[in-house]
Design an enzyme around this catalytic site. Sequence first.
Site, PDB file in Angstrom:
ATOM      1  N   GLY A  54       0.838  -1.193   0.000  1.00  0.00           N
ATOM      2  CA  GLY A  54       0.000   0.000   0.000  1.00  0.00           C
ATOM      3  C   GLY A  54       0.867   1.235   0.000  1.00  0.00           C
ATOM      4  O   GLY A  54       2.074   1.174   0.239  1.00  0.00           O
ATOM      5  N   ALA A  57      -0.102   9.178   1.656  1.00  0.00           N
ATOM      6  CA  ALA A  57       0.498  10.506   1.585  1.00  0.00           C
ATOM      7  C   ALA A  57       1.863  10.573   2.272  1.00  0.00           C
ATOM      8  O   ALA A  57       2.719  11.349   1.857  1.00  0.00           O
ATOM      9  CB  ALA A  57      -0.446  11.527   2.211  1.00  0.00           C
ATOM     10  N   PHE A  58       2.071   9.745   3.300  1.00  0.00           N
ATOM     11  CA  PHE A  58       3.300   9.852   4.083  1.00  0.00           C
ATOM     12  C   PHE A  58       4.303   8.736   3.822  1.00  0.00           C
ATOM     13  O   PHE A  58       5.387   8.748   4.390  1.00  0.00           O
ATOM     14  CB  PHE A  58       2.966   9.903   5.576  1.00  0.00           C
ATOM     15  CG  PHE A  58       2.159  11.106   5.936  1.00  0.00           C
ATOM     16  CD1 PHE A  58       2.748  12.359   5.995  1.00  0.00           C
ATOM     17  CD2 PHE A  58       0.803  11.004   6.176  1.00  0.00           C
ATOM     18  CE1 PHE A  58       2.007  13.477   6.312  1.00  0.00           C
ATOM     19  CE2 PHE A  58       0.052  12.111   6.493  1.00  0.00           C
ATOM     20  CZ  PHE A  58       0.643  13.358   6.559  1.00  0.00           C
ATOM     21  N   GLY A  59       3.956   7.772   2.992  1.00  0.00           N
ATOM     22  CA  GLY A  59       4.902   6.695   2.737  1.00  0.00           C
ATOM     23  C   GLY A  59       4.232   5.496   2.119  1.00  0.00           C
ATOM     24  O   GLY A  59       3.177   5.603   1.496  1.00  0.00           O
ATOM     25  N   ALA A  61       3.937   0.827   2.418  1.00  0.00           N
ATOM     26  CA  ALA A  61       4.156  -0.408   3.165  1.00  0.00           C
ATOM     27  C   ALA A  61       4.659  -1.457   2.183  1.00  0.00           C
ATOM     28  O   ALA A  61       4.059  -1.656   1.119  1.00  0.00           O
ATOM     29  CB  ALA A  61       2.869  -0.870   3.831  1.00  0.00           C
ATOM     30  N   LYS A  76       7.343  -0.481   6.919  1.00  0.00           N
ATOM     31  CA  LYS A  76       6.610   0.758   6.722  1.00  0.00           C
ATOM     32  C   LYS A  76       7.654   1.846   6.480  1.00  0.00           C
ATOM     33  O   LYS A  76       8.442   2.165   7.374  1.00  0.00           O
ATOM     34  CB  LYS A  76       5.762   1.050   7.963  1.00  0.00           C
ATOM     35  CG  LYS A  76       4.885   2.271   7.838  1.00  0.00           C
ATOM     36  CD  LYS A  76       4.020   2.418   9.089  1.00  0.00           C
ATOM     37  CE  LYS A  76       3.196   3.667   9.052  1.00  0.00           C
ATOM     38  NZ  LYS A  76       2.402   3.826  10.297  1.00  0.00           N
ATOM     39  N   ASP A 173      -6.851   6.138  13.338  1.00  0.00           N
ATOM     40  CA  ASP A 173      -7.215   5.656  12.003  1.00  0.00           C
ATOM     41  C   ASP A 173      -7.728   4.218  12.068  1.00  0.00           C
ATOM     42  O   ASP A 173      -7.274   3.359  11.336  1.00  0.00           O
ATOM     43  CB  ASP A 173      -6.011   5.776  11.059  1.00  0.00           C
ATOM     44  CG  ASP A 173      -6.415   5.718   9.594  1.00  0.00           C
ATOM     45  OD1 ASP A 173      -7.605   5.942   9.276  1.00  0.00           O
ATOM     46  OD2 ASP A 173      -5.541   5.429   8.758  1.00  0.00           O
TER      47      ASP A 173
END
Length: 184
Positions: A54, A57-59, A61, A76, A173
């Site tokens: 996956g 916006a921030f990185g 996996a 991650k 989340d």
Amino acid sequence: MRSASKAGPCPCHAGRNTQRETVPPGGTPSQEKGSRAARRRGAMDQFTVVDQLGAGAFGRALLCRDKSTREFVVIKEIRCADKAARDEARREAELLRKHSHPNVCRLIASFASDEQKRFYLVLEHCDGGDLSQSIAKRRTERNPYKEHEAASIFVMVTLALRHVHARRIVHRDVKAANVFLTKR
């Protein structure tokens, strides 16, 4: 969070090494503490990337295989535009490092790559996918979760949330795509 996909008792760490390892920034997660070879290797060099699970916006996996143990892990990768973002990623690693619960994904190691402005969390791989994928698959197959299966998953998620909330941590989340299942 992690949950078993089959009804029955919660999965536990029995028979697995649950010892967590702290890795200095730029260091290498390695079972061979003090090994000169491990210190010379780049941290990501210890892993073979198998698939991207996956991205956000921030990185992203990544499903990886540890070259030394041959075990699958999830890495991650967090993009850190500045020192504040890197500090936030380190805080996340410290929070994960403090947890030992059968329904919370185990942090294996963490490390930074300052030249690429990335921070990495090496997590246990939950081999059953996520709850969102499982629900979609079962819907397509017209095989919904039985009541006792849904209740079992609900209880495990609730226990995981109770564990983190007792430590004054809010997940922020919680959704089916963030509930990872095991095949056990």
